[in-house]
Design an enzyme around this catalytic site. Structure first.
Site, PDB file in Angstrom:
ATOM      1  N   GLU A  77      -8.191  -8.652  -1.006  1.00 32.23           N
ATOM      2  CA  GLU A  77      -7.164  -8.564   0.046  1.00 32.23           C
ATOM      3  C   GLU A  77      -7.059  -7.146   0.623  1.00 32.23           C
ATOM      4  O   GLU A  77      -6.455  -6.957   1.684  1.00 32.23           O
ATOM      5  CB  GLU A  77      -5.791  -8.967  -0.516  1.00 32.23           C
ATOM      6  CG  GLU A  77      -5.639 -10.461  -0.789  1.00 32.23           C
ATOM      7  CD  GLU A  77      -6.439 -10.942  -2.001  1.00 32.23           C
ATOM      8  OE1 GLU A  77      -6.506 -10.199  -2.998  1.00 32.23           O
ATOM      9  OE2 GLU A  77      -7.014 -12.041  -1.944  1.00 32.23           O
ATOM     10  N   ASN A  78      -7.635  -6.163  -0.056  1.00 30.01           N
ATOM     11  CA  ASN A  78      -7.497  -4.783   0.421  1.00 30.01           C
ATOM     12  C   ASN A  78      -8.262  -4.502   1.718  1.00 30.01           C
ATOM     13  O   ASN A  78      -8.041  -3.476   2.366  1.00 30.01           O
ATOM     14  CB  ASN A  78      -7.890  -3.778  -0.670  1.00 30.01           C
ATOM     15  CG  ASN A  78      -6.881  -3.676  -1.799  1.00 30.01           C
ATOM     16  OD1 ASN A  78      -7.244  -3.427  -2.949  1.00 30.01           O
ATOM     17  ND2 ASN A  78      -5.599  -3.858  -1.503  1.00 30.01           N
ATOM     18  N   TRP A  79      -9.137  -5.433   2.137  1.00 26.70           N
ATOM     19  CA  TRP A  79      -9.813  -5.278   3.435  1.00 26.70           C
ATOM     20  C   TRP A  79      -8.816  -5.328   4.580  1.00 26.70           C
ATOM     21  O   TRP A  79      -9.147  -4.944   5.702  1.00 26.70           O
ATOM     22  CB  TRP A  79     -10.860  -6.378   3.636  1.00 26.70           C
ATOM     23  CG  TRP A  79     -11.958  -6.382   2.617  1.00 26.70           C
ATOM     24  CD1 TRP A  79     -12.078  -7.223   1.553  1.00 26.70           C
ATOM     25  CD2 TRP A  79     -13.097  -5.505   2.547  1.00 26.70           C
ATOM     26  NE1 TRP A  79     -13.214  -6.930   0.824  1.00 26.70           N
ATOM     27  CE2 TRP A  79     -13.853  -5.881   1.414  1.00 26.70           C
ATOM     28  CE3 TRP A  79     -13.543  -4.428   3.333  1.00 26.70           C
ATOM     29  CZ2 TRP A  79     -15.032  -5.223   1.048  1.00 26.70           C
ATOM     30  CZ3 TRP A  79     -14.723  -3.784   2.964  1.00 26.70           C
ATOM     31  CH2 TRP A  79     -15.446  -4.181   1.846  1.00 26.70           C
ATOM     32  N   GLU A 136      -0.481 -10.155 -22.585  1.00 30.20           N
ATOM     33  CA  GLU A 136       0.826  -9.490 -22.563  1.00 30.20           C
ATOM     34  C   GLU A 136       0.828  -8.564 -21.352  1.00 30.20           C
ATOM     35  O   GLU A 136      -0.212  -8.010 -20.984  1.00 30.20           O
ATOM     36  CB  GLU A 136       1.024  -8.673 -23.842  1.00 30.20           C
ATOM     37  CG  GLU A 136       0.977  -9.498 -25.110  1.00 30.20           C
ATOM     38  CD  GLU A 136       2.150 -10.473 -25.212  1.00 30.20           C
ATOM     39  OE1 GLU A 136       3.267 -10.107 -24.801  1.00 30.20           O
ATOM     40  OE2 GLU A 136       1.938 -11.599 -25.702  1.00 30.20           O
ATOM     41  N   SER A 145      -9.209  -4.884  -4.151  1.00 33.10           N
ATOM     42  CA  SER A 145      -9.068  -6.342  -4.185  1.00 33.10           C
ATOM     43  C   SER A 145      -9.695  -6.977  -2.947  1.00 33.10           C
ATOM     44  O   SER A 145      -9.923  -6.306  -1.924  1.00 33.10           O
ATOM     45  CB  SER A 145      -7.590  -6.730  -4.278  1.00 33.10           C
ATOM     46  OG  SER A 145      -6.967  -6.587  -3.014  1.00 33.10           O
ATOM     47  N   HIS A 182      -5.579   8.264  -3.311  1.00 37.40           N
ATOM     48  CA  HIS A 182      -6.708   7.539  -3.919  1.00 37.40           C
ATOM     49  C   HIS A 182      -7.637   8.506  -4.665  1.00 37.40           C
ATOM     50  O   HIS A 182      -8.147   8.188  -5.731  1.00 37.40           O
ATOM     51  CB  HIS A 182      -7.490   6.782  -2.847  1.00 37.40           C
ATOM     52  CG  HIS A 182      -6.705   5.658  -2.226  1.00 37.40           C
ATOM     53  ND1 HIS A 182      -6.007   4.743  -2.967  1.00 37.40           N
ATOM     54  CD2 HIS A 182      -6.498   5.311  -0.920  1.00 37.40           C
ATOM     55  CE1 HIS A 182      -5.407   3.873  -2.162  1.00 37.40           C
ATOM     56  NE2 HIS A 182      -5.688   4.207  -0.913  1.00 37.40           N
ATOM     57  N   ARG A 199      -6.338  -3.541   5.003  1.00 35.60           N
ATOM     58  CA  ARG A 199      -5.807  -2.202   5.297  1.00 35.60           C
ATOM     59  C   ARG A 199      -6.522  -1.602   6.511  1.00 35.60           C
ATOM     60  O   ARG A 199      -7.489  -2.163   7.006  1.00 35.60           O
ATOM     61  CB  ARG A 199      -5.970  -1.316   4.060  1.00 35.60           C
ATOM     62  CG  ARG A 199      -5.167  -1.883   2.899  1.00 35.60           C
ATOM     63  CD  ARG A 199      -5.187  -0.994   1.703  1.00 35.60           C
ATOM     64  NE  ARG A 199      -4.345  -1.584   0.653  1.00 35.60           N
ATOM     65  CZ  ARG A 199      -3.861  -0.934  -0.377  1.00 35.60           C
ATOM     66  NH1 ARG A 199      -4.130   0.357  -0.528  1.00 35.60           N
ATOM     67  NH2 ARG A 199      -3.104  -1.543  -1.265  1.00 35.60           N
ATOM     68  N   ASP A 250      -1.982   0.957  -9.482  1.00 34.61           N
ATOM     69  CA  ASP A 250      -1.257   0.871  -8.210  1.00 34.61           C
ATOM     70  C   ASP A 250      -0.357   2.095  -8.010  1.00 34.61           C
ATOM     71  O   ASP A 250       0.101   2.701  -8.974  1.00 34.61           O
ATOM     72  CB  ASP A 250      -0.416  -0.411  -8.207  1.00 34.61           C
ATOM     73  CG  ASP A 250       0.040  -0.801  -6.803  1.00 34.61           C
ATOM     74  OD1 ASP A 250      -0.548  -0.302  -5.814  1.00 34.61           O
ATOM     75  OD2 ASP A 250       0.985  -1.599  -6.691  1.00 34.61           O
ATOM     76  N   GLY A 251      -0.130   2.412  -6.744  1.00 40.50           N
ATOM     77  CA  GLY A 251       0.820   3.476  -6.419  1.00 40.50           C
ATOM     78  C   GLY A 251       0.196   4.737  -5.830  1.00 40.50           C
ATOM     79  O   GLY A 251       0.904   5.717  -5.573  1.00 40.50           O
ATOM     80  N   ARG A 257       1.813   5.581  -2.308  1.00 38.84           N
ATOM     81  CA  ARG A 257       3.173   6.144  -2.394  1.00 38.84           C
ATOM     82  C   ARG A 257       3.167   7.543  -2.992  1.00 38.84           C
ATOM     83  O   ARG A 257       3.912   8.419  -2.588  1.00 38.84           O
ATOM     84  CB  ARG A 257       4.064   5.201  -3.238  1.00 38.84           C
ATOM     85  CG  ARG A 257       4.601   4.035  -2.433  1.00 38.84           C
ATOM     86  CD  ARG A 257       5.118   2.951  -3.319  1.00 38.84           C
ATOM     87  NE  ARG A 257       4.021   2.149  -3.865  1.00 38.84           N
ATOM     88  CZ  ARG A 257       4.156   1.239  -4.824  1.00 38.84           C
ATOM     89  NH1 ARG A 257       5.335   1.021  -5.361  1.00 38.84           N
ATOM     90  NH2 ARG A 257       3.109   0.547  -5.240  1.00 38.84           N
TER      91      ARG A 257
HETATM   92  C1  IPE Z   1      -3.572  -4.442  -6.199  1.00 36.68           C
HETATM   93  O1  IPE Z   1      -2.742  -3.539  -5.570  1.00 36.68           O
HETATM   94  C2  IPE Z   1      -5.013  -4.068  -5.997  1.00 36.68           C
HETATM   95  C3  IPE Z   1      -5.453  -2.849  -6.669  1.00 36.68           C
HETATM   96  C4  IPE Z   1      -4.747  -2.090  -7.450  1.00 36.68           C
HETATM   97  C5  IPE Z   1      -6.829  -2.487  -6.428  1.00 36.68           C
HETATM   98  P1  IPE Z   1      -2.194  -3.800  -4.083  1.00 36.68           P
HETATM   99  O2  IPE Z   1      -1.365  -2.608  -3.751  1.00 36.68           O
HETATM  100  O3  IPE Z   1      -3.311  -4.126  -3.179  1.00 36.68           O
HETATM  101  O4  IPE Z   1      -1.300  -5.087  -4.269  1.00 36.68           O
HETATM  102  P2  IPE Z   1      -0.045  -5.603  -3.421  1.00 36.68           P
HETATM  103  O5  IPE Z   1      -0.466  -5.632  -1.973  1.00 36.68           O
HETATM  104  O6  IPE Z   1       1.054  -4.628  -3.655  1.00 36.68           O
HETATM  105  O7  IPE Z   1       0.266  -6.950  -3.995  1.00 36.68           O
HETATM  106  C1  IPE Z   2      -3.711   1.181  -5.431  1.00 37.48           C
HETATM  107  O1  IPE Z   2      -2.828   2.007  -4.752  1.00 37.48           O
HETATM  108  C2  IPE Z   2      -5.139   1.399  -4.995  1.00 37.48           C
HETATM  109  C3  IPE Z   2      -5.684   0.316  -4.162  1.00 37.48           C
HETATM  110  C4  IPE Z   2      -5.088  -0.811  -3.911  1.00 37.48           C
HETATM  111  C5  IPE Z   2      -6.991   0.529  -3.568  1.00 37.48           C
HETATM  112  P1  IPE Z   2      -2.195   1.575  -3.354  1.00 37.48           P
HETATM  113  O2  IPE Z   2      -3.060   2.062  -2.261  1.00 37.48           O
HETATM  114  O3  IPE Z   2      -1.899   0.124  -3.335  1.00 37.48           O
HETATM  115  O4  IPE Z   2      -0.846   2.404  -3.372  1.00 37.48           O
HETATM  116  P2  IPE Z   2       0.576   1.919  -2.866  1.00 37.48           P
HETATM  117  O5  IPE Z   2       0.880   0.643  -3.563  1.00 37.48           O
HETATM  118  O6  IPE Z   2       0.466   1.737  -1.389  1.00 37.48           O
HETATM  119  O7  IPE Z   2       1.496   3.035  -3.245  1.00 37.48           O
HETATM  120 MG    MG Z   3      -0.326  -0.960  -3.877  1.00 34.91          MG
END
Ligand code: IPE
Ligand code: IPE
Ligand code: MG
Length: 255
Positions: free
Chosen positions: A80-82, A220, A78, A50, A84, A33-34, A37
């Site tokens: 849920e990522n749809w 853990e 995930s 990405h 976006r 994640d991240g 940002r």
């Molecule tokens: C979780 O990260 C999914 C992946 C890393 C692929 P998200 O960024 O989608 O999760 P939330 O929305 O912060 O919970």
């Molecule tokens: C994780 O990074 C990758 C995916 C969820 C696909 P994010 O895209 O969630 O990055 P942040 O959390 O917005 O920084």
């Molecule tokens: Mg994220």
């Protein structure tokens, strides 16, 4: 010498680098994640993050045998990522196609066995084909087991597993009275994998966002501030070493 100080980015002599972490995790799962940002901090579009994130994966995969990690599972997209924007989702799908095309040979030659978990039905045909080809190209490898969670959600996985289980009951292949906690995992996408020992989430968020819900019951956790595109082999080694100091009791009391 500590794992962290010995770990190096120089992969020229793998034997010199090998440092099996005593009592280290056999299966590490990472919520990468991240990326967004990381890009925003640089004034760049989220997809830039990405792409940078995808480039970190190889180093972590290749470090696994050095730290005694036999299974690495990474959360790429995930269920849920749809939600976006269409631009981000399309950019991610295109990135996955490019990543697989570019990395298939490297992963195969390194000895990684790649598997995908998640629901493939919603993915485009070309991506599904590439995923199948990568799985087939690496099916005989055993140096490290890399599992990529793509269109994966823990609840969705349990729901799909339950559908298949219910079908077996309906077909008379399974006695409902025999269903116990050994039965359901056989229907999960992860049926060939051991449960994760250590789940790492980057970017400072302390939640699991629907990742490996069933499988992580006794994992853990490490929630670290590093944004995924900044994650390094050294940090991975430190986390694997720190895992060795944990006291896993699984509900029992040590006598
Ligand atoms: C979780 O990260 C999914 C992946 C890393 C692929 P998200 O960024 O989608 O999760 P939330 O929305 O912060 O919970
Ligand atoms: C994780 O990074 C990758 C995916 C969820 C696909 P994010 O895209 O969630 O990055 P942040 O959390 O917005 O920084
Ligand atoms: Mg994220």
């Amino acid at each position: 010498m500590s794992t962290a100080s010995k770990a190096s980015n120089d992969a020229s002599d793998p034997s010199e680098e090998t440092e099996i972490v005593p009592g280290g995790p056999r299966h590490v799962a990472i919520i990468m994640d991240g990326n967004g940002r990381w890009a925003t901090q640089r004034g760049r579009p989220r997809l830039f993050g990405h792409h940078a994130g995808a480039r970190r994966v190889r180093e972590v995969v290749e470090a696994c045998p050095c730290f005694g990690v036999e299974y690495l599972t990474i959360f790429a997209f995930s269920t849920e990522n749809w939600k976006r924007t269409q631009v981000e989702v399309a950019g991610l799908m295109s990135l996955f196609r490019r990543y697989i095309t570019k990395e298939t040979r490297t992963l195969r030659d390194f000895g990684a066995r790649v598997r995908f978990i998640g629901d493939r039905v919603k993915l485009d045909k070309k991506l599904i084909r590439l995923m199948n080809e990568l799985e087939e190209a690496t099916a005989h490898n055993d140096k490290v087991n890399l599992t990529i969670a793509l269109n994966y959600g823990g609840r969705d996985e349990v729901a799909r597993a339950t559908q298949r289980l219910a079908q077996d009951v309906a077909d008379g292949k399974l006695d409902p009275a025999s269903v116990d906690e050994e039965t359901l995992p056989r229907y999960l996408d992860t049926y060939v994998l051991p449960d994760p020992d250590l789940v790492i989430r980057t970017s400072g968020e302390a939640r699991i966002s629907n990742f490996l819900l069933w499988q992580s019951a006794y994992a853990e956790y490490e929630f670290i501030d590093t944004l995924w595109p900044d994650f390094t082999r050294d940090e991975f080694g430190r986390l694997c070493a720190a895992y060795g100091d944990r006291d896993r009791r699984f509900g029992a009391v040590k006598t």
